[in-house]
Design a protein around this motif. Structure first.
Motif, short mmCIF file in Angstrom:
data_model
loop_
_atom_site.label_atom_id
_atom_site.label_comp_id
_atom_site.label_asym_id
_atom_site.label_seq_id
_atom_site.Cartn_x
_atom_site.Cartn_y
_atom_site.Cartn_z
N MET A 20 0.80 -1.32 0.05
CA MET A 20 0.13 -0.02 0.01
C MET A 20 0.88 1.24 -0.17
O MET A 20 1.78 1.30 0.70
CB MET A 20 -0.94 0.08 1.34
N LYS A 21 0.52 2.40 -0.73
CA LYS A 21 1.29 3.41 -0.80
C LYS A 21 0.47 4.56 -0.14
O LYS A 21 -0.56 4.58 0.00
CB LYS A 21 1.17 4.09 -2.30
N LEU A 22 1.38 5.32 0.93
CA LEU A 22 0.85 6.36 1.39
C LEU A 22 0.36 7.57 0.47
O LEU A 22 1.08 7.75 -0.47
CB LEU A 22 1.64 6.96 2.43
N LYS A 23 -0.82 7.99 0.54
CA LYS A 23 -1.14 9.10 -0.62
C LYS A 23 -1.85 10.35 0.36
O LYS A 23 -1.85 10.17 1.64
CB LYS A 23 -2.61 8.60 -1.03
N ILE A 24 -1.44 11.41 -0.31
CA ILE A 24 -1.74 12.53 0.64
C ILE A 24 -2.89 12.66 0.84
O ILE A 24 -4.19 12.36 0.21
CB ILE A 24 -1.34 14.00 -0.26
N ASN A 25 -3.07 13.14 2.15
CA ASN A 25 -4.71 13.26 2.69
C ASN A 25 -5.33 14.52 1.96
O ASN A 25 -4.97 15.53 1.88
CB ASN A 25 -4.34 13.54 4.13
N LYS A 26 -6.63 14.06 1.54
CA LYS A 26 -7.37 15.20 0.54
C LYS A 26 -7.75 16.17 1.44
O LYS A 26 -7.69 17.27 0.95
CB LYS A 26 -8.39 14.27 0.09
N ASP A 27 -8.15 16.05 2.82
CA ASP A 27 -8.43 17.14 3.59
C ASP A 27 -7.35 18.06 3.77
O ASP A 27 -7.38 19.33 3.63
CB ASP A 27 -9.15 16.53 4.87
N PHE A 28 -6.24 17.63 4.09
CA PHE A 28 -5.00 18.43 4.34
C PHE A 28 -4.82 19.08 2.80
O PHE A 28 -4.26 20.44 2.97
CB PHE A 28 -3.77 17.50 4.56
N LEU A 29 -4.74 18.43 1.81
CA LEU A 29 -4.58 19.10 0.51
C LEU A 29 -5.59 20.14 0.29
O LEU A 29 -5.07 21.23 0.03
CB LEU A 29 -4.52 18.05 -0.63
N LYS A 30 -6.78 20.11 0.53
CA LYS A 30 -7.76 21.17 0.03
C LYS A 30 -7.61 22.24 1.04
O LYS A 30 -7.63 23.40 0.75
CB LYS A 30 -9.16 20.60 0.37
N ARG A 31 -7.43 22.00 2.29
CA ARG A 31 -7.10 23.25 3.24
C ARG A 31 -5.66 24.07 2.87
O ARG A 31 -5.86 25.38 3.10
CB ARG A 31 -6.99 22.77 4.80
N HIS A 32 -5.11 23.50 2.51
CA HIS A 32 -3.72 24.00 2.27
C HIS A 32 -3.75 24.77 0.95
O HIS A 32 -3.22 25.76 0.75
CB HIS A 32 -2.42 23.02 2.48
N LEU A 33 -4.34 23.99 -0.25
CA LEU A 33 -4.32 24.78 -1.26
C LEU A 33 -5.43 25.87 -0.95
O LEU A 33 -5.07 26.94 -1.86
CB LEU A 33 -4.99 23.80 -2.48
N PHE A 34 -6.53 25.99 -0.03
CA PHE A 34 -7.14 27.10 0.13
C PHE A 34 -6.35 28.20 0.52
O PHE A 34 -6.47 29.32 0.24
CB PHE A 34 -8.41 26.85 0.91
N ALA A 35 -5.47 27.95 1.74
CA ALA A 35 -4.68 28.69 2.27
C ALA A 35 -3.63 29.40 1.37
O ALA A 35 -3.39 30.50 1.15
CB ALA A 35 -3.82 28.15 3.56
N LEU A 36 -2.81 28.62 0.55
CA LEU A 36 -2.37 28.97 -0.62
C LEU A 36 -2.87 30.17 -1.52
O LEU A 36 -2.14 31.14 -1.74
CB LEU A 36 -1.78 27.80 -1.56
N ALA A 37 -4.11 29.81 -1.81
CA ALA A 37 -4.88 30.62 -2.79
C ALA A 37 -5.19 32.04 -2.19
O ALA A 37 -5.05 33.13 -2.84
CB ALA A 37 -6.23 30.07 -3.25
N VAL A 38 -5.63 31.80 -0.76
CA VAL A 38 -6.00 33.33 0.17
C VAL A 38 -4.41 34.16 0.14
O VAL A 38 -4.73 35.12 -0.29
CB VAL A 38 -6.48 32.95 1.21
N PHE A 39 -3.48 33.46 0.59
CA PHE A 39 -2.15 34.16 0.66
C PHE A 39 -1.84 34.41 -0.90
O PHE A 39 -1.39 36.06 -0.84
CB PHE A 39 -1.05 33.40 1.21
N ALA A 40 -2.21 33.97 -1.90
CA ALA A 40 -1.39 34.41 -3.05
C ALA A 40 -2.34 35.48 -3.60
O ALA A 40 -1.67 36.57 -4.26
CB ALA A 40 -1.62 33.36 -3.98
N VAL A 41 -3.66 35.48 -3.48
CA VAL A 41 -4.60 36.63 -3.73
C VAL A 41 -4.45 37.76 -3.13
O VAL A 41 -4.08 38.85 -3.39
CB VAL A 41 -6.36 36.16 -3.94
N LEU A 42 -4.34 37.89 -1.63
CA LEU A 42 -3.77 38.79 -0.84
C LEU A 42 -2.49 39.38 -1.35
O LEU A 42 -2.50 40.69 -1.44
CB LEU A 42 -3.85 38.28 0.72
N GLY A 43 -1.59 38.66 -1.62
CA GLY A 43 -0.25 39.15 -1.97
C GLY A 43 -0.31 40.03 -3.27
O GLY A 43 0.37 40.99 -3.44
#
Length: 162
Positions: free
Chosen positions: A1-24
């Protein structure tokens, strides 16, 4: 079995990334486009929601404008830096390659047997779902918030490692 990125973690961090990028980008636009092209008196009125006092000189208005533009530049740098940090962290988590089966596990392309695990640290398992495993010259921190499959790895490991 391969470890896969946690989808909830990914969504939250992509949201934070988008917010920071837009604000910047917004702060950067203000600092490098809007504020320089706006007359100082109009900028004061726009920011303070009132006309500048009659006693305020043009030099004071220009100083006000320069200070506000400087603040926007700093905010742009900080928020774009935060976006970069979140993005780099996501890349690191997504790039972590780990898989396991009944015979052992693969860490960074290197195959290990269950018996290669010399030490496990589960002190943060109950509170944070973090498991650290190590052996001769290697270690791995497995975080169930970052990756799906860590719990299953831990259960499989329990049956294989004393």
């Amino acid at each position: 079995m391969k470890l896969k990125i946690n989808k909830d973690f990914l969504k939250r961090h992509l949201f934070a990334l988008a917010v920071f990028a837009v604000l910047g980008c917004w702060f950067g636009y203000d600092a490098f486009v809007r504020y320089p092209s706006t007359p100082a008196r109009a900028l004061y009125a726009s920011i303070e929601k009132q006309d500048p006092p009659e006693t305020m000189t043009e030099a004071q208005l220009e100083s006000f404008k320069a200070q506000k533009a400087s603040t926007q530049r700093i905010l742009a740098i900080l928020t774009l830096g935060a976006a970069a940090a979140v993005g780099l962290h996501l890349l690191a988590v997504a790039g972590f390659k780990f898989s396991f089966d009944d015979d052992g596990f693969v860490l960074s392309g290197r195959r290990f047997k269950w018996s290669d695990i010399g030490k496990t640290d589960e002190s943060k398992w109950e509170s944070k779902r973090i498991l650290v495993i190590s052996g001769a010259g290697w270690s791995a921190k497995l975080d169930a918030w970052h990756h799906e499959g860590v719990k299953e790895f831990r259960e499989t490991m329990k049956g294989k490692v004393l």
